[in-house]
Design a protein around this motif. Sequence first.
Motif, short mmCIF file in Angstrom:
data_model
loop_
_atom_site.label_atom_id
_atom_site.label_comp_id
_atom_site.label_asym_id
_atom_site.label_seq_id
_atom_site.Cartn_x
_atom_site.Cartn_y
_atom_site.Cartn_z
N MET A 55 0.83 -1.20 0.00
CA MET A 55 0.00 0.00 0.00
C MET A 55 0.87 1.25 0.00
SD MET A 55 -3.11 1.24 0.03
CE MET A 55 -4.31 0.08 0.72
N ILE A 56 1.91 1.26 0.83
CA ILE A 56 2.76 2.45 0.94
C ILE A 56 3.48 2.74 -0.37
CG2 ILE A 56 4.82 3.41 2.06
CD1 ILE A 56 3.97 1.97 4.61
N VAL A 57 4.07 1.69 -0.96
CA VAL A 57 4.83 1.90 -2.21
C VAL A 57 3.90 2.25 -3.36
CG1 VAL A 57 6.38 0.84 -3.88
CG2 VAL A 57 6.71 0.42 -1.44
N THR A 58 2.74 1.59 -3.44
CA THR A 58 1.83 1.84 -4.56
C THR A 58 1.24 3.25 -4.48
OG1 THR A 58 1.24 -0.51 -4.65
CG2 THR A 58 -0.19 1.02 -5.82
N VAL A 59 0.60 3.56 -3.36
CA VAL A 59 -0.03 4.88 -3.23
C VAL A 59 1.03 5.99 -3.18
CG1 VAL A 59 -1.55 6.32 -1.83
CG2 VAL A 59 -2.04 3.88 -2.08
N GLY A 60 2.06 5.78 -2.38
CA GLY A 60 3.11 6.79 -2.29
C GLY A 60 3.84 6.98 -3.60
N GLY A 61 4.13 5.85 -4.28
CA GLY A 61 4.83 5.94 -5.56
C GLY A 61 4.00 6.65 -6.62
N VAL A 62 2.71 6.36 -6.67
CA VAL A 62 1.81 7.04 -7.61
C VAL A 62 1.80 8.54 -7.34
CG1 VAL A 62 -0.63 7.37 -8.20
CG2 VAL A 62 0.34 5.07 -8.18
N ALA A 63 1.68 8.91 -6.06
CA ALA A 63 1.67 10.33 -5.70
C ALA A 63 2.97 11.01 -6.09
CB ALA A 63 1.42 10.48 -4.20
N ILE A 64 4.10 10.32 -5.89
CA ILE A 64 5.40 10.88 -6.24
C ILE A 64 5.54 11.05 -7.75
CG2 ILE A 64 7.87 10.36 -6.32
CD1 ILE A 64 7.50 9.09 -3.51
N LEU A 65 5.12 10.04 -8.51
CA LEU A 65 5.21 10.12 -9.97
C LEU A 65 4.39 11.29 -10.51
CD1 LEU A 65 5.07 6.37 -11.03
CD2 LEU A 65 6.96 7.96 -11.42
N LEU A 66 3.19 11.49 -9.96
CA LEU A 66 2.36 12.61 -10.40
C LEU A 66 3.04 13.93 -10.08
CD1 LEU A 66 -1.18 11.38 -9.26
CD2 LEU A 66 -0.34 11.54 -11.59
N ALA A 67 3.59 14.04 -8.87
CA ALA A 67 4.24 15.29 -8.47
C ALA A 67 5.47 15.58 -9.34
CB ALA A 67 4.64 15.22 -6.99
N ILE A 68 6.25 14.54 -9.63
CA ILE A 68 7.45 14.72 -10.46
C ILE A 68 7.07 15.14 -11.87
CG2 ILE A 68 9.36 13.49 -11.55
CD1 ILE A 68 9.93 14.22 -8.69
N ARG A 69 6.08 14.46 -12.45
CA ARG A 69 5.66 14.81 -13.81
C ARG A 69 5.08 16.22 -13.86
NH1 ARG A 69 4.41 9.93 -16.82
NH2 ARG A 69 3.05 11.08 -18.23
N MET A 70 4.49 16.68 -12.77
CA MET A 70 3.90 18.01 -12.74
C MET A 70 4.95 19.09 -12.58
SD MET A 70 1.10 19.82 -12.75
CE MET A 70 0.56 21.48 -12.27
N PHE A 71 5.90 18.88 -11.66
CA PHE A 71 6.79 19.98 -11.26
C PHE A 71 8.23 19.83 -11.74
CE2 PHE A 71 3.45 19.79 -7.93
CZ PHE A 71 2.88 21.04 -8.16
N TYR A 72 8.66 18.62 -12.09
CA TYR A 72 10.04 18.46 -12.59
C TYR A 72 10.11 17.23 -13.48
CZ TYR A 72 15.10 18.72 -12.77
OH TYR A 72 16.40 18.84 -13.22
N ALA A 73 9.50 17.33 -14.64
CA ALA A 73 9.35 16.19 -15.56
C ALA A 73 10.66 15.51 -15.95
CB ALA A 73 8.59 16.63 -16.81
N PRO A 74 11.81 16.24 -16.07
CA PRO A 74 13.04 15.55 -16.47
C PRO A 74 13.46 14.44 -15.52
CG PRO A 74 13.28 17.92 -16.75
CD PRO A 74 11.98 17.71 -16.04
N ALA A 75 13.00 14.50 -14.27
CA ALA A 75 13.39 13.46 -13.30
C ALA A 75 12.45 12.27 -13.31
CB ALA A 75 13.44 14.07 -11.89
#
Length: 271
Positions: A55-75
């Motif tokens: 649960m932690i990796v799935t939900v947390g990872g999804v949230a992180i991927l969205l944030a990265i694609r929104m605010f710093y896509a190169p990473a």
Amino acid sequence: MVVKRTLTALGMALIGLPAIYFGGFFYFLVIEVLVAGAAWEYVRLFRLVNLRPSMIVTVGGVAILLAIRMFYAPAAWPVLAGLTLLVITVHLIAYEKGRDQAAQDATVTLSGLIYLGWIGAYLLDLRNQPNGTWWLMLSLFPVFVADSIAYFIGIRFGKHRMSPRLSPKKSWEGYVAGVISGPFAGAGFAWLAAQAGGPPMNLWAAALLGLILAALTPLGDLGESLFKRQAGVKDSSNVFPGHGGFFDRIDSWLWAAVIGFYFIQFSVSIP
């Protein structure tokens, strides 16, 4: 049921439409809640069949991927690679602690990250394009129209089951009606956008996009139904009365966003 669905849809529109219009952090927050919520439901569905995705990796990872694609896509790619390694690490530890199905758990966790986190982030990518408000609406409007028409035509005239095992209420009559409506919805939105001062959109290209979306996005709905049927439940949750859960709301949007994004990239400016 129809009244409940309509009232819930209006409530969601009161939040969703301003978010799409204003974009920025407000829009990001709405998408983050919807997609991370869908990831939470995704994990719960698989736990009903005795799998244990993290649960932690799935939900947390999804949230992180969205944030990265929104605010710093190169990473985004390095972060996805790191999360993939984390998935394997977490589940091999689980195996050492006695979880014999850890390999299956890892596969489910990784699939959730990619399907909901990576694909879901196209909802942000599309809105963040120049004139993104219009392109996002052009991609979602035909889906909404086709889905609504398919629902009502299916209720009234549906006789031939489209997918008896996955979604018994869907009919070929409803599906065909939805597909037929897609080009009209796409071209109609393009015309309205031009009248409202939006970017120029070629009506034929918009109609083609509407047709593609109406024909393919039901697979997103059926894909989620695949997870729900295996778990033995009707809806992913009951967060939205008459509409089910977060995953039930975005299942077709996931397909619409990625299809719309690349269609617009390759036909850009659509004039």
